[in-house]
Design a protein around this motif. Structure first.
Motif, PDB file in Angstrom:
ATOM      1  N   ILE A 222      38.523  39.159  44.266  1.00  0.00           N
ATOM      2  CA  ILE A 222      38.004  40.443  44.712  1.00  0.00           C
ATOM      3  C   ILE A 222      39.166  41.357  45.106  1.00  0.00           C
ATOM      4  N   GLY A 223      38.969  42.657  44.954  1.00  0.00           N
ATOM      5  CA  GLY A 223      39.994  43.609  45.356  1.00  0.00           C
ATOM      6  C   GLY A 223      39.712  44.181  46.728  1.00  0.00           C
ATOM      7  N   MET A 305      35.505  45.514  42.764  1.00  0.00           N
ATOM      8  CA  MET A 305      35.373  44.661  41.583  1.00  0.00           C
ATOM      9  C   MET A 305      35.870  45.388  40.335  1.00  0.00           C
ATOM     10  N   ASP A 306      35.229  46.494  40.010  1.00  0.00           N
ATOM     11  CA  ASP A 306      35.610  47.266  38.834  1.00  0.00           C
ATOM     12  C   ASP A 306      36.324  48.572  39.174  1.00  0.00           C
ATOM     13  N   VAL A 416      40.821  41.473  40.088  1.00  0.00           N
ATOM     14  CA  VAL A 416      41.170  40.852  38.806  1.00  0.00           C
ATOM     15  C   VAL A 416      40.038  39.918  38.405  1.00  0.00           C
ATOM     16  N   ASN A 417      39.657  39.966  37.152  1.00  0.00           N
ATOM     17  CA  ASN A 417      38.654  39.020  36.666  1.00  0.00           C
ATOM     18  C   ASN A 417      38.936  38.663  35.212  1.00  0.00           C
ATOM     19  N   THR A 418      38.974  37.353  34.940  1.00  0.00           N
ATOM     20  CA  THR A 418      39.208  36.881  33.565  1.00  0.00           C
ATOM     21  C   THR A 418      38.135  35.869  33.156  1.00  0.00           C
ATOM     22  N   SER A 419      36.928  36.077  33.652  1.00  0.00           N
ATOM     23  CA  SER A 419      35.840  35.135  33.375  1.00  0.00           C
ATOM     24  C   SER A 419      35.514  35.012  31.893  1.00  0.00           C
ATOM     25  N   TYR A 447      34.653  35.935  41.557  1.00  0.00           N
ATOM     26  CA  TYR A 447      35.598  36.667  42.389  1.00  0.00           C
ATOM     27  C   TYR A 447      35.886  35.869  43.651  1.00  0.00           C
ATOM     28  N   PHE A 448      37.136  35.424  43.801  1.00  0.00           N
ATOM     29  CA  PHE A 448      37.553  34.770  45.036  1.00  0.00           C
ATOM     30  C   PHE A 448      37.363  35.762  46.181  1.00  0.00           C
ATOM     31  N   ASN A 449      36.672  35.345  47.215  1.00  0.00           N
ATOM     32  CA  ASN A 449      36.271  36.279  48.265  1.00  0.00           C
ATOM     33  C   ASN A 449      37.179  36.262  49.482  1.00  0.00           C
ATOM     34  N   GLY A 450      38.352  35.646  49.361  1.00  0.00           N
ATOM     35  CA  GLY A 450      39.262  35.594  50.499  1.00  0.00           C
ATOM     36  C   GLY A 450      40.486  36.469  50.365  1.00  0.00           C
ATOM     37  N   ILE A 451      40.593  37.262  49.305  1.00  0.00           N
ATOM     38  CA  ILE A 451      41.777  38.069  48.993  1.00  0.00           C
ATOM     39  C   ILE A 451      42.953  37.137  48.692  1.00  0.00           C
ATOM     40  N   CYS A 452      43.601  37.338  47.545  1.00  0.00           N
ATOM     41  CA  CYS A 452      44.751  36.486  47.238  1.00  0.00           C
ATOM     42  C   CYS A 452      45.737  37.202  46.328  1.00  0.00           C
TER      43      CYS A 452
END
Length: 543
Positions: A222-223, A305-306, A416-419, A447-452
């Motif tokens: 997630i952004g 997200m987008d 970022v998403n590469t699903s 989307y990882f929800n912890g920020i990374c």
């Protein structure tokens, strides 16, 4: 496996305990020295004894360094980048137990004497014997330990693939470590002829909701972006309140419009971002007096997200205009009721508009002096510097007030998403299958929800998408920047496969022992070997 240091559950646990015992809280001296200690550990591997040039420290600013360690197979070009961070949040919430926060074995043992003080979920986990407690056990020194064990095994067994271990400081605050490492990854790619195939993070599994016991694999992150506002009213004495206009009054209207506003929600793959909330709201008075607070600042958290920065600024502007219109209407009614004239109508402008106006009024050199003074103030962080610069410029341009100036404050994490990437689809299926064989179950989250730090690779936005951020972030190019162009060159897909744990950033932070020391080493090995061009000739991980 002969000569292995970290590839049994017991030795991996010992490595984690050692890494956790080294205090590396963000913005401490320990964060500065930790990278050297990791490099020293890696130097004990035979591979880096023979290839010392493949192990280096990279400057991340403020005396901190990232560690980059390359295992290079002579015949391979395909490369996986293993990303982790070694800084942790602070520990004051541990209270009397703070001296044990970085001693997982001792802390876990001591907590058995204090079970009545723990929340029920944490108490059950403690008594089960399945968890190891301590700051950094979950978030995220276990991920670093797993990557160190992985690069050790790959080098000993000469896997036909390249691995770059990248562990960085400062993820918990501004991600300076990852942002400064991006261009170094591009340089390494060119120098060593690497072809990046995957960016693999091992941040821990985060619960999707309170009490969620599931384990996840993430195909994106997630952004996060932080719209901010500087409110400038009109000063007065409290005995003559309507001769002025408080910034607190103005700010309350934007707070009402921004907090929990569903316009900022995004939904993708059935997942939805949390609504915005305020992270800071303060007046800029530095001491008590009977002068009313006529300048204030607010900071809002918006997940992405987008959408990109330009889209958020447009939406933020619309909401701010609506809020200030309501404020103007309300203020005029108050003035009519009290039989007085308004001090003015509150205008809305962006920081870039204020900057341009100030440059035309007082000159570019004078503006640079104002900005420079704020930048050099060591007592201010990047967010406060943004407000300080905006405030100082507006003081020089008071004919524009009352006003609400819109800006951005660091940090910014693009989503970022590469699903949909074929390699990611294949890898997730493999991880699910492997987890089942190991007696557990994992689900995919998009989307990882912890920020990374995966936010700083695989950037697919356009130049116009980040223009609004550059133009409206007062410290841009001074104390904060994002290497957008270099990020577009790191175009391999992303994946996060990490251990299960609970309560990151809490006193009860804990790591699931079997997930971390038994299952994850196997899962990561299976994943890496599946990407080797000579995978058919390699020994199976699970027999």
């Amino acid at each position: 496996m002969s000569n292995s240091q970290w590839n049994t559950p017991a030795s991996l646990r010992s490595l984690l305990n050692e890494l956790v015992s080294r205090d590396s809280r963000t913005l401490t001296a320990g964060e500065c020295t930790f990278s050297t200690r990791v490099a020293e550990k890696l130097k004990t591997l035979a591979y880096f004894t023979h290839h010392p040039e493949h192990l280096k420290l990279h400057d991340a600013g403020l005396g901190r360094n990232s560690v980059l360690a390359l295992y290079k197979n002579p015949t391979a070009t395909d490369t996986i980048v293993l990303i982790s961070h070694f800084d942790t949040v602070w520990t004051e919430e541990y209270g009397a137990l703070e001296p044990l926060a970085f001693q997982p074995e001792e802390l876990t043992a001591t907590l058995h004497q204090l079970t009545d003080e723990l929340p029920e979920d944490a108490r059950k986990d403690l008594l089960s014997g399945d968890y190891l407690f301590g700051r950094g056990t979950m978030d995220m020194k276990m991920g670093l330990a797993l990557h160190m064990a992985l690069i050790e095994k790959a080098s000993l067994e000469q896997w036909p693939i390249n691995l770059v271990l990248l562990t960085v400081p400062d993820e918990e605050v501004n991600s300076a470590g990852m942002r400064t490492a991006v261009e170094e990854l591009v340089r390494m790619r060119d120098v060593y002829g690497l072809s990046y195939k995957l960016f693999l993070n091992s941040e821990p599994t985060f619960s999707q909701e309170p009490g969620d016991p599931k384990e996840y694999i993430y195909s994106g992150t997630i952004g996060k972006i932080m719209p901010a506002a500087l409110f400038y009213g009109k000063e007065t004495h409290v005995g003559e309140p309507l001769k002025g206009l408080t910034a607190t009054y103005i700010s309350s209207f934007l707070a009402q419009e921004m907090e929990f506003n569903p316009l900022f929600k995004e939904t993708n793959y059935g997942e939805t971002t949390p609504v915005p909330v305020s992270l800071q709201l303060k007046d800029l008075k530095t001491s008590y007096s009977t002068q009313t607070p006529y300048r204030a600042a607010s900071l809002y958290n918006v997940f992405l997200m987008d959408r990109d920065a330009s889209e958020i600024m447009e939406l933020f502007s619309d909401v701010a205009h609506q809020a200030m219109s309501a404020c103007n209407d309300s203020y005029k009614k108050i003035c009519e009721r009290e039989g007085t004239e308004p001090v003015g109508e509150i205008r809305v402008m962006r920081y870039e508009e204020l900057l341009e106006y100030a440059q035309s009024k007082i000159g570019s050199e004078a503006v640079e002096v104002i900005i420079g003074k704020a930048i050099l103030d060591q007592e201010l962080d990047d967010r406060d510097k943004c407000f300080k610069i905006t405030d100082a410029l507006l003081i020089e341009c008071q004919e524009l007030t009352p006003a609400t100036v819109l800006l951005f404050a660091p940090p910014y994490y693009p989503a970022v998403n590469t699903s949909e990437d074929p390699l990611v689809i294949k890898s997730i299926d493999l991880m699910k299958k492997t987890a089942t064989e190991l007696g557990t179950h994992v689900d995919q989250v998009h989307y990882f929800n912890g920020i990374c730090d995966l936010s700083y690779v695989h950037y697919t936005g356009t130049a116009t998408g980040w223009t609004a951020y550059e133009h409206n972030t007062p410290v841009w190019g001074k104390t904060y920047s994002i290497p957008f162009e270099a990020m577009t060159e790191l175009d391999a897909p992303v994946l996060n496969v990490g251990p299960f744990g609970k309560d990151a950033h809490q006193r009860t932070e804990r790591l699931h022992i079997e997930s971390a020391f038994v299952r994850l080493p196997v899962m990561l090995e299976v994943l890496v070997k599946s990407m080797c061009s000579e995978v058919a000739e390699m020994e199976p991980v699970i027999s």
